[in-house]
Each structure stands twice: as structure tokens, then as C-alpha cells.
Design a protein around this motif. Structure first.
Motif, PDB file in Angstrom:
ATOM      1  N   ARG A 104       0.817  -1.223   0.000  1.00 50.22           N
ATOM      2  CA  ARG A 104       0.000   0.000   0.000  1.00 50.22           C
ATOM      3  C   ARG A 104       0.850   1.271   0.000  1.00 50.22           C
ATOM      4  O   ARG A 104       0.323   2.369   0.088  1.00 50.22           O
ATOM      5  N   ASP A 105       2.167   1.089  -0.017  1.00 57.00           N
ATOM      6  CA  ASP A 105       3.093   2.224   0.048  1.00 57.00           C
ATOM      7  C   ASP A 105       2.775   3.115   1.256  1.00 57.00           C
ATOM      8  O   ASP A 105       2.561   4.329   1.129  1.00 57.00           O
ATOM      9  N   VAL A 106       2.755   2.496   2.423  1.00 59.13           N
ATOM     10  CA  VAL A 106       2.448   3.233   3.656  1.00 59.13           C
ATOM     11  C   VAL A 106       3.421   4.404   3.901  1.00 59.13           C
ATOM     12  O   VAL A 106       2.999   5.474   4.372  1.00 59.13           O
ATOM     13  N   PRO A 107       4.732   4.258   3.557  1.00 58.87           N
ATOM     14  CA  PRO A 107       5.617   5.418   3.767  1.00 58.87           C
ATOM     15  C   PRO A 107       5.105   6.671   3.054  1.00 58.87           C
ATOM     16  O   PRO A 107       5.274   7.794   3.544  1.00 58.87           O
ATOM     17  N   ARG A 108       4.443   6.474   1.886  1.00 60.64           N
ATOM     18  CA  ARG A 108       3.902   7.642   1.162  1.00 60.64           C
ATOM     19  C   ARG A 108       2.822   8.332   2.006  1.00 60.64           C
ATOM     20  O   ARG A 108       2.781   9.559   2.092  1.00 60.64           O
ATOM     21  N   TRP A 109       1.951   7.562   2.649  1.00 60.13           N
ATOM     22  CA  TRP A 109       0.942   8.179   3.528  1.00 60.13           C
ATOM     23  C   TRP A 109       1.594   8.883   4.717  1.00 60.13           C
ATOM     24  O   TRP A 109       1.143   9.931   5.157  1.00 60.13           O
ATOM     25  N   TYR A 121      -4.539   7.766  -3.363  1.00 62.23           N
ATOM     26  CA  TYR A 121      -4.060   7.067  -4.573  1.00 62.23           C
ATOM     27  C   TYR A 121      -4.529   5.613  -4.585  1.00 62.23           C
ATOM     28  O   TYR A 121      -4.935   5.071  -3.561  1.00 62.23           O
ATOM     29  N   ARG A 122      -4.449   5.005  -5.770  1.00 64.22           N
ATOM     30  CA  ARG A 122      -4.826   3.596  -5.910  1.00 64.22           C
ATOM     31  C   ARG A 122      -3.651   2.734  -5.451  1.00 64.22           C
ATOM     32  O   ARG A 122      -2.515   2.960  -5.857  1.00 64.22           O
ATOM     33  N   HIS A 123      -3.955   1.746  -4.606  1.00 57.19           N
ATOM     34  CA  HIS A 123      -2.891   0.885  -4.082  1.00 57.19           C
ATOM     35  C   HIS A 123      -3.272  -0.573  -4.267  1.00 57.19           C
ATOM     36  O   HIS A 123      -4.402  -0.879  -4.681  1.00 57.19           O
ATOM     37  N   GLY A 124      -2.367  -1.463  -3.934  1.00 54.79           N
ATOM     38  CA  GLY A 124      -2.627  -2.888  -4.119  1.00 54.79           C
ATOM     39  C   GLY A 124      -3.397  -3.487  -2.955  1.00 54.79           C
ATOM     40  O   GLY A 124      -3.749  -2.807  -1.988  1.00 54.79           O
ATOM     41  N   GLU A 125      -3.687  -4.775  -3.099  1.00 54.26           N
ATOM     42  CA  GLU A 125      -4.215  -5.540  -1.964  1.00 54.26           C
ATOM     43  C   GLU A 125      -3.521  -6.900  -1.976  1.00 54.26           C
ATOM     44  O   GLU A 125      -3.003  -7.337  -3.013  1.00 54.26           O
ATOM     45  N   LEU A 126      -3.496  -7.534  -0.820  1.00 50.77           N
ATOM     46  CA  LEU A 126      -2.786  -8.814  -0.739  1.00 50.77           C
ATOM     47  C   LEU A 126      -3.596  -9.946  -1.367  1.00 50.77           C
ATOM     48  O   LEU A 126      -3.026 -10.936  -1.836  1.00 50.77           O
ATOM     49  N   ALA A 127      -4.909  -9.816  -1.367  1.00 50.97           N
ATOM     50  CA  ALA A 127      -5.763 -10.883  -1.898  1.00 50.97           C
ATOM     51  C   ALA A 127      -5.349 -11.248  -3.316  1.00 50.97           C
ATOM     52  O   ALA A 127      -5.133 -10.373  -4.160  1.00 50.97           O
ATOM     53  N   GLY A 128      -5.213 -12.540  -3.545  1.00 54.69           N
ATOM     54  CA  GLY A 128      -4.865 -13.018  -4.881  1.00 54.69           C
ATOM     55  C   GLY A 128      -3.372 -13.008  -5.167  1.00 54.69           C
ATOM     56  O   GLY A 128      -2.932 -13.573  -6.166  1.00 54.69           O
ATOM     57  N   ARG A 129      -2.603 -12.370  -4.317  1.00 51.40           N
ATOM     58  CA  ARG A 129      -1.142 -12.352  -4.515  1.00 51.40           C
ATOM     59  C   ARG A 129      -0.538 -13.653  -3.989  1.00 51.40           C
ATOM     60  O   ARG A 129      -1.110 -14.315  -3.130  1.00 51.40           O
ATOM     61  N   PHE A 254      20.809   0.890   2.892  1.00 52.21           N
ATOM     62  CA  PHE A 254      19.448   0.367   3.069  1.00 52.21           C
ATOM     63  C   PHE A 254      18.539   1.387   3.752  1.00 52.21           C
ATOM     64  O   PHE A 254      17.351   1.443   3.481  1.00 52.21           O
ATOM     65  N   TRP A 255      19.097   2.201   4.670  1.00 50.55           N
ATOM     66  CA  TRP A 255      18.271   3.173   5.398  1.00 50.55           C
ATOM     67  C   TRP A 255      17.541   4.123   4.460  1.00 50.55           C
ATOM     68  O   TRP A 255      16.415   4.520   4.706  1.00 50.55           O
ATOM     69  N   SER A 256      18.233   4.515   3.373  1.00 46.32           N
ATOM     70  CA  SER A 256      17.657   5.611   2.582  1.00 46.32           C
ATOM     71  C   SER A 256      17.111   5.209   1.227  1.00 46.32           C
ATOM     72  O   SER A 256      16.648   6.064   0.476  1.00 46.32           O
ATOM     73  N   LEU A 257      17.117   3.933   0.907  1.00 48.25           N
ATOM     74  CA  LEU A 257      16.502   3.543  -0.371  1.00 48.25           C
ATOM     75  C   LEU A 257      14.983   3.743  -0.266  1.00 48.25           C
ATOM     76  O   LEU A 257      14.360   3.317   0.709  1.00 48.25           O
ATOM     77  N   PRO A 258      14.386   4.394  -1.275  1.00 50.83           N
ATOM     78  CA  PRO A 258      12.960   4.713  -1.170  1.00 50.83           C
ATOM     79  C   PRO A 258      12.056   3.486  -1.194  1.00 50.83           C
ATOM     80  O   PRO A 258      10.920   3.545  -0.740  1.00 50.83           O
ATOM     81  N   ASN A 259      12.573   2.372  -1.726  1.00 54.40           N
ATOM     82  CA  ASN A 259      11.732   1.174  -1.814  1.00 54.40           C
ATOM     83  C   ASN A 259      12.039   0.141  -0.725  1.00 54.40           C
ATOM     84  O   ASN A 259      11.762  -1.043  -0.884  1.00 54.40           O
ATOM     85  N   VAL A 260      12.632   0.614   0.381  1.00 55.27           N
ATOM     86  CA  VAL A 260      12.987  -0.307   1.465  1.00 55.27           C
ATOM     87  C   VAL A 260      12.385   0.172   2.784  1.00 55.27           C
ATOM     88  O   VAL A 260      12.441   1.361   3.112  1.00 55.27           O
ATOM     89  N   ILE A 261      11.816  -0.772   3.520  1.00 51.56           N
ATOM     90  CA  ILE A 261      11.393  -0.481   4.892  1.00 51.56           C
ATOM     91  C   ILE A 261      12.328  -1.251   5.816  1.00 51.56           C
ATOM     92  O   ILE A 261      12.451  -2.479   5.704  1.00 51.56           O
ATOM     93  N   VAL A 262      13.010  -0.509   6.679  1.00 52.58           N
ATOM     94  CA  VAL A 262      13.954  -1.115   7.621  1.00 52.58           C
ATOM     95  C   VAL A 262      13.328  -1.097   9.012  1.00 52.58           C
ATOM     96  O   VAL A 262      12.845  -0.059   9.467  1.00 52.58           O
ATOM     97  N   THR A 263      13.321  -2.251   9.671  1.00 53.89           N
ATOM     98  CA  THR A 263      12.997  -2.269  11.105  1.00 53.89           C
ATOM     99  C   THR A 263      14.189  -2.921  11.816  1.00 53.89           C
ATOM    100  O   THR A 263      14.899  -3.748  11.231  1.00 53.89           O
ATOM    101  N   PRO A 264      14.436  -2.531  13.069  1.00 58.65           N
ATOM    102  CA  PRO A 264      15.694  -2.897  13.729  1.00 58.65           C
ATOM    103  C   PRO A 264      15.660  -4.247  14.464  1.00 58.65           C
ATOM    104  O   PRO A 264      15.804  -4.296  15.688  1.00 58.65           O
TER     105      PRO A 264
END
Ligand code: OXD
Length: 304
Positions: A104-109, A121-129, A254-264
Motif C-alpha cells: 500500500r506504500d504506507v511510507p507515502r501516507w 491514490y490507488r494501491h494494491g491488496e494482498l488478496a490473490g497475490r 538500506f536506510w535511505s533507499l525509497p523502496n525499502v522499509i527497515v525495522t531494527p
């Protein structure tokens, strides 16, 4: 004597019966009883192993025992048990969280919220994936259950295919998992046979729309290959709770790539994990004292 590194936990002394239990903040505080210790609930370094001739059992507070399995521990007759199963539920929740955030690109929200901006914006859903789970241990199987509740197709790779794999639509090999998954989720321990499995070739075989998620251990993916795949658009993004180097250094890309979510490495740090860890330890103390087989005995060759 049983030495426990950590706070006095309910149930341990009762489980030990007549056998004395000593609670310490660190193993250094138990140096005066190394010669007497029969069991230790802690990570035990080689120098302590060498000073504990009566030691018969070590219980690791971790589910993954890669750092406990020093050459000295591998060679020693001491039985090593793990806390496997303590964090499976929490890690499966974390995997779902990362999949939803990426899908859903939560970082964008979050960026829009910080700027008080209505970004609709239009986002995906997990169903069917399709989710491809690499490793069907406690967290992998719980993720399969949760993924089915999200109407996903579940593929799984497991070392011992004969084991029951509920909620997995298809057991497959790594090739199929890479080719067909929208989310590749790594849940295996790091062992001699999983270290470095995901490299340049493997990322190249993933769909360019797919996400890579790692919630177990760094080092199963080659970080340079992963970075290249993320930068080049070979894969769509990644959710990383486990990292090749921990703590992830501030300068890591990894911290700053826009397509990466880092948790510690925080995915399983929940009260539930703590409670299940304590239950595993108390049960194993009772078994040890009663001379019964211990739970979660580590196969020192397989590495988990
Ligand atoms: C573990 C962990 O227990 O990664 O292995 O937290």
C-alpha cells in the motif's frame, strides 16, 4: 546448579525443585560457580564453556542459534537447546505488516501526513497475490495461516518436505518460489546451507514487481546483491527486519533507499514472545531436573 542470565522469572525455581537456581545479570557474575554449573540459560561463549566441566545443558535465549554454535560448542558434548517457537507469531505478524506497508506504500501516507497533505491514490491488496515462504518453521507456518486469511496463495520451501505444512498451497523448490512469488519471505535460520542463498541470480529470477522480506537472519541474502537488485529495479522493494550487519550502520544505503522499509530486528520483541520464551525455559528446566528429553534440542550439524 542452574545459572540463569536474566531476571528471576516466575516458574523457574519451582521447575528446578531441589536443584539450586542462580539468577545473574551476566555470566561474569557467576564466575565463582562455573565449576558447579550443570545448566546455563544464556548465550555461552567458548571461554566459559572451557571453565565449566560439569556443564551438560545450555539453553539459548534465541530462536536462531547461529551465534551460539561456535566451533567449541559444536565440538562439545553439551546439549544445546533453543527458544524456537517463542517469536513465531510475532514474526508472522511482522511479515504481514511489511507486506501491507509495501503493497500500500504506507511510507507515502506517512510522508503526506507529516506535511498535512491529502494524498489519495490507488494501491494494491494482498488478496490473490502469491507469498513464497522460504522456511516453514514456527514463523513460516504461522505466516502461511495468516496469509490464507488474507486470501493469498501460499508457496513454501522447506528442508524436510515430508513434514506437515498446513495452509501451504504448494511445496516447491526455490526456482518456482522465485519465479511465482509476489512476496518472497525469508523465515529460515541462518545455517551453513542457508547462508548466502539469495544472491544476484536469485534476485534476477524474481518478478520485477515482487518484494523481498527478511524476518529471520541477515546473511541469508547477499547484501550487495540485494542492494543492486533494489537500485536497478530488478525487484520492487524490500522489508528488512534482519540485517547482514546489526545494528545496521548509520551509513548503510538500506536506510535511505525509497523502496525499502527497515525495522531494527524488532519484529518479535513482544510480550507474547517473552511469555513463550519463559514457558519454554521453565518446561525445559523441569525436564532437565526430571531427566526427561529436552524440547528444542539443536542439531549442531544442521545448525538449528
Ligand atoms: C531470535 C531472534 O530469537 O532473532 O533468534 O530474535
Amino acid at each position: 546448579m542452574i545459572v540463569v542470565v536474566g531476571k528471576e522469572s516466575p516458574g523457574y525455581a519451582a521447575a528446578a525443585g531441589e536443584v539450586p537456581v542462580r539468577f545473574v545479570d551476566s555470566l561474569d557474575d557467576a564466575a565463582d560457580v562455573f565449576g558447579e554449573m550443570e545448566a546455563v540459560i544464556a548465550h555461552v561463549p567458548p571461554e566459559v564453556l572451557a571453565k565449566a566441566p560439569k556443564l551438560r545443558w545450555v539453553h539459548s535465549p534465541s530462536a536462531g542459534v547461529d551465534s551460539d554454535l561456535t566451533p567449541e560448542m559444536r565440538a562439545s558434548p553439551v546439549v544445546l537447546t533453543s527458544s524456537a517457537g517463542n517469536g513465531g507469531i510475532s514474526l508472522a505478524e511482522h511479515s504481514i505488516l511489511l507486506m501491507l506497508m509495501l503493497n500500500r506504500d504506507v511510507p507515502r501516507w506517512m510522508r503526506a501526513q507529516a506535511e498535512h497533505r491529502w494524498d489519495h491514490y490507488r494501491h494494491g491488496e494482498l488478496a490473490g497475490r502469491t507469498v513464497g515462504i522460504y522456511g516453514l518453521g514456527h514463523s513460516g507456518l504461522d505466516l502461511a495461516l495468516k496469509a490464507k486469511a488474507f486470501h493469498m496463495r501460499v508457496l513454501g520451501v522447506r528442508r524436510r518436505p515430508g513434514q506437515p505444512s498446513p495452509n501451504v498451497d504448494e511445496l516447491c523448490d526455490l526456482d518456482q518460489l522465485l519465479a511465482e512469488s509476489d512476496f518472497v519471505v525469508v523465515t529460515t535460520p541462518r545455517t551453513p546451507s542457508t547462508a548466502g542463498v539469495f544472491g544476484t541470480d536469485e534476485f534476477a529470477r524474481m518478478k520485477s514487481s515482487a518484494y523481498f522480506i527478511c524476518i529471520s537472519r541477515g546473511g541469508i541474502a547477499d547484501d550487495d546483491a540485494l542492494l543492486e537488485a533494489l537500485r536497478s529495479g530488478q525487484i520492487a522493494g524490500a522489508g528488512l527486519d534482519a540485517h547482514g550487519v546489526e545494528p545496521l550502520p548509520p551509513e548503510s544505503p538500506f536506510w535511505s533507499l525509497p523502496n525499502v522499509i527497515v525495522t531494527p530486528h524488532n519484529g518479535a520483541t513482544s510480550d507474547g514472545t517473552l511469555r513463550r520464551s519463559q514457558e519454554i525455559v521453565a518446561d525445559n528446566i523441569r525436564r532437565f531436573v526430571a531427566g526427561e528429553p529436552l524440547h528444542n534440542v539443536v542439531d549442531k550439524i544442521a545448525g538449528y
